[in-house]
Structures are given as structure tokens and as C-alpha cells.
Design a protein around this motif. Sequence first.
Motif, PDB file in Angstrom:
ATOM      1  N   GLN A 147      -2.076  -2.231 -10.136  1.00  0.00           N
ATOM      2  CA  GLN A 147      -0.996  -1.474  -9.507  1.00  0.00           C
ATOM      3  C   GLN A 147      -1.546  -0.330  -8.660  1.00  0.00           C
ATOM      4  O   GLN A 147      -1.030  -0.043  -7.556  1.00  0.00           O
ATOM      5  N   VAL A 148      -2.562   0.340  -9.167  1.00  0.00           N
ATOM      6  CA  VAL A 148      -3.179   1.443  -8.403  1.00  0.00           C
ATOM      7  C   VAL A 148      -3.791   0.904  -7.116  1.00  0.00           C
ATOM      8  O   VAL A 148      -3.641   1.510  -6.033  1.00  0.00           O
ATOM      9  N   GLU A 179      -1.913  -5.914   5.773  1.00  0.00           N
ATOM     10  CA  GLU A 179      -0.768  -6.576   5.139  1.00  0.00           C
ATOM     11  C   GLU A 179      -1.200  -7.783   4.323  1.00  0.00           C
ATOM     12  O   GLU A 179      -0.655  -8.050   3.243  1.00  0.00           O
ATOM     13  N   VAL A 180      -2.182  -8.536   4.826  1.00  0.00           N
ATOM     14  CA  VAL A 180      -2.709  -9.672   4.067  1.00  0.00           C
ATOM     15  C   VAL A 180      -3.319  -9.192   2.757  1.00  0.00           C
ATOM     16  O   VAL A 180      -3.099  -9.786   1.689  1.00  0.00           O
ATOM     17  N   GLN A 181      -4.090  -8.109   2.826  1.00  0.00           N
ATOM     18  CA  GLN A 181      -4.686  -7.538   1.607  1.00  0.00           C
ATOM     19  C   GLN A 181      -3.595  -7.049   0.648  1.00  0.00           C
ATOM     20  O   GLN A 181      -3.724  -7.174  -0.576  1.00  0.00           O
ATOM     21  N   LEU A 182      -2.513  -6.487   1.221  1.00  0.00           N
ATOM     22  CA  LEU A 182      -1.412  -6.000   0.390  1.00  0.00           C
ATOM     23  C   LEU A 182      -0.719  -7.154  -0.332  1.00  0.00           C
ATOM     24  O   LEU A 182      -0.388  -7.034  -1.531  1.00  0.00           O
ATOM     25  N   ARG A 186      -0.446  -7.577  -4.337  1.00  0.00           N
ATOM     26  CA  ARG A 186       0.835  -7.747  -5.030  1.00  0.00           C
ATOM     27  C   ARG A 186       0.817  -8.968  -5.938  1.00  0.00           C
ATOM     28  O   ARG A 186       1.353  -8.934  -7.057  1.00  0.00           O
ATOM     29  N   ARG A 187       0.212 -10.071  -5.451  1.00  0.00           N
ATOM     30  CA  ARG A 187       0.121 -11.276  -6.297  1.00  0.00           C
ATOM     31  C   ARG A 187      -0.762 -11.037  -7.522  1.00  0.00           C
ATOM     32  O   ARG A 187      -0.469 -11.530  -8.620  1.00  0.00           O
ATOM     33  N   GLU A 188      -1.823 -10.290  -7.353  1.00  0.00           N
ATOM     34  CA  GLU A 188      -2.691  -9.972  -8.497  1.00  0.00           C
ATOM     35  C   GLU A 188      -1.956  -9.132  -9.532  1.00  0.00           C
ATOM     36  O   GLU A 188      -2.107  -9.341 -10.737  1.00  0.00           O
ATOM     37  N   VAL A 189      -1.144  -8.191  -9.057  1.00  0.00           N
ATOM     38  CA  VAL A 189      -0.339  -7.378  -9.981  1.00  0.00           C
ATOM     39  C   VAL A 189       0.654  -8.261 -10.732  1.00  0.00           C
ATOM     40  O   VAL A 189       0.836  -8.127 -11.958  1.00  0.00           O
ATOM     41  N   GLN A 190       1.282  -9.182 -10.015  1.00  0.00           N
ATOM     42  CA  GLN A 190       2.264 -10.065 -10.644  1.00  0.00           C
ATOM     43  C   GLN A 190       1.607 -10.968 -11.696  1.00  0.00           C
ATOM     44  O   GLN A 190       2.143 -11.153 -12.799  1.00  0.00           O
TER      45      GLN A 190
END
Length: 297
Positions: A147-148, A179-182, A186-190
Motif C-alpha cells: 500500500q505504501v 500509470e502502468v507502474q501504478l 494496485r494489483r500487487e496490493v489486491q
Amino acid sequence: MIGENFALIRKKPFDVTNQITRMGIALLIPVLLWFWNGFFLAHTTLRKPIGLSIATGIICSLLVYLIDRLTLMAPKASAWMKFVRLLLAMAIAVVGAIGADLIIYENDIHRKLGEMYEAKVDSVDHAFDRTDSVDRVRLTKIVTQKQVKRDSIQNLYFDEIQGRGSGRPGRADIAKAIEVQLDTARREVQRAEWAKDDFINSYDHRKAENRKRVVTENGLQLQLHLLHGLVAESWFSLLFFGCLSLIFFAMECTVLIAKSSLEKTSLEIERERAKEADRRINWTTSSTWASTSKTSV
């Protein structure tokens, strides 16, 4: 049953048939006792099938029968025979008393086994909860780190769109790359949150599976250890075990007592006379042969 000639005995006087009957009854007592003891020891304590338990009882009773039959068939019970038979009776009495106590204290032993099992389960659950707590902290830490990282990339993305990064506001090439990195972050957080939720939701299942590793012990050695504790915990239990051993010892000695205490019957007297007559005939024959040899010389 005791090695006598039935056709011959049935024609003898009452004192002979009566003594033979008493010897047969004395022989049946330990035989029946050990069939019962061997059967219940195998079936109740060792949890063997009914057929194998019956076979165990038959083997135990057959061994005792052969030993006592050997004692009855001996012309005279010698001191060594009595000594060995008494030692064997003591050993068998103790083993028999232990077997009977295992049956009598069966419910108490199973209660103790249940308490030991519950204690093991509690210990395993406690260890499992400690490991589970460590794993939850680790997964929570991973989610927090993801998340961080996501928030950091997200802030960088917003700065780039607003022109505070490279100075080119809007979704330019740099903003698209961020944006691609973001999206990846986000998928890693999920995925990290899913892994944590699955781990928490599977707590009961994992705990039940871990409990299955606890082995239920019910061996004879453990049962004897628990029986020793039950017998030694009060003087009444010790007295009960001692009386039970004495009862088994008395039953085991019935054949030896019958062999030693019964008076001689007319058949035994007749046999002794016949044996003495044979001895004298042999002695006379030997003496005559020796005299004839000397005369010939």
C-alpha cells in the motif's frame, strides 16, 4: 484329560474315580481362567478382532493345560517341580491380576487417555495460534508495504499529471509510464489483501487439519503405566490388586495342591506294588545271573 486310561479307570473302585474327577476339576480351573483372561486381554485391552481374541484365549489355556497336565502325570511332585510351579503360579497370578485390572479400570484408563489427548490438542492449538499470529503479522506487513508503494507511485502520478514533475501537465509519455507502474502496484496490493483474507478465513480449517496430526496413543505400555498410577493412588486400590493376585495365585495352585494333598488311591497303591514287584524280580534275576556266572567260572 489328565493322562489316565479311561477304560481302565472306569472299572476301578469309587475312591479312584473320585480322585480322578477331583484332579480333572482342579485342572479345569486354571484352564478356564486363562481362556477368559487371554480372550479379554486381547479383545478389550489390545483391541484385537473377536476371532484372534478367541485364538489367543485358546493358546493361553492350552499352555496352562499342558503345564498342569505334566504336573499331574508325574509319579511324584518333586521339590524342584513344586518350586518351579510355584514361581510360575506367582508370575501368572500377577499377569492375570494385571489383565483383570486392565478390564476393571478400562473406563478410568480411557478417561486418562482422553485427558492426555486433550492436553496434546491444547498444546498443538497453542503452538498453532502462535505460528498463525506470526504469519498474520507478516501478511499484514506485506499488505502495508504494498500500500505504501502504491500510494507513493500514485502521488508521483498525480504530480506528473498536474505538471509538478517533468513540467508537462496531462497524460504525457512519462505520466503513462507511471500509470502502468501504478496499475501493477494496485494489483500487487489486491493480491496481498486476498492472500491475507484467505489466510484469515481458512483459520478453522487449518487448525482442524493441524489437530489431525495429534496421534491417539492407546498402546499396552501406556495402559500399564496409567494402570500403575491408578492402583498406586490409594491403599484400597493396592489392597484390591493384592487380593486379586492372591485369588489368581490360589487358582493357579489348585493342581499342585490336588497333587500333593490327595491321599493315595487303591490304583496308586496297586501301581506302587507292581513297580516294587518288578524291581524285586529284576533284582532276583540279576542275582541269579551273577551266581550262575561265578559257578561257570
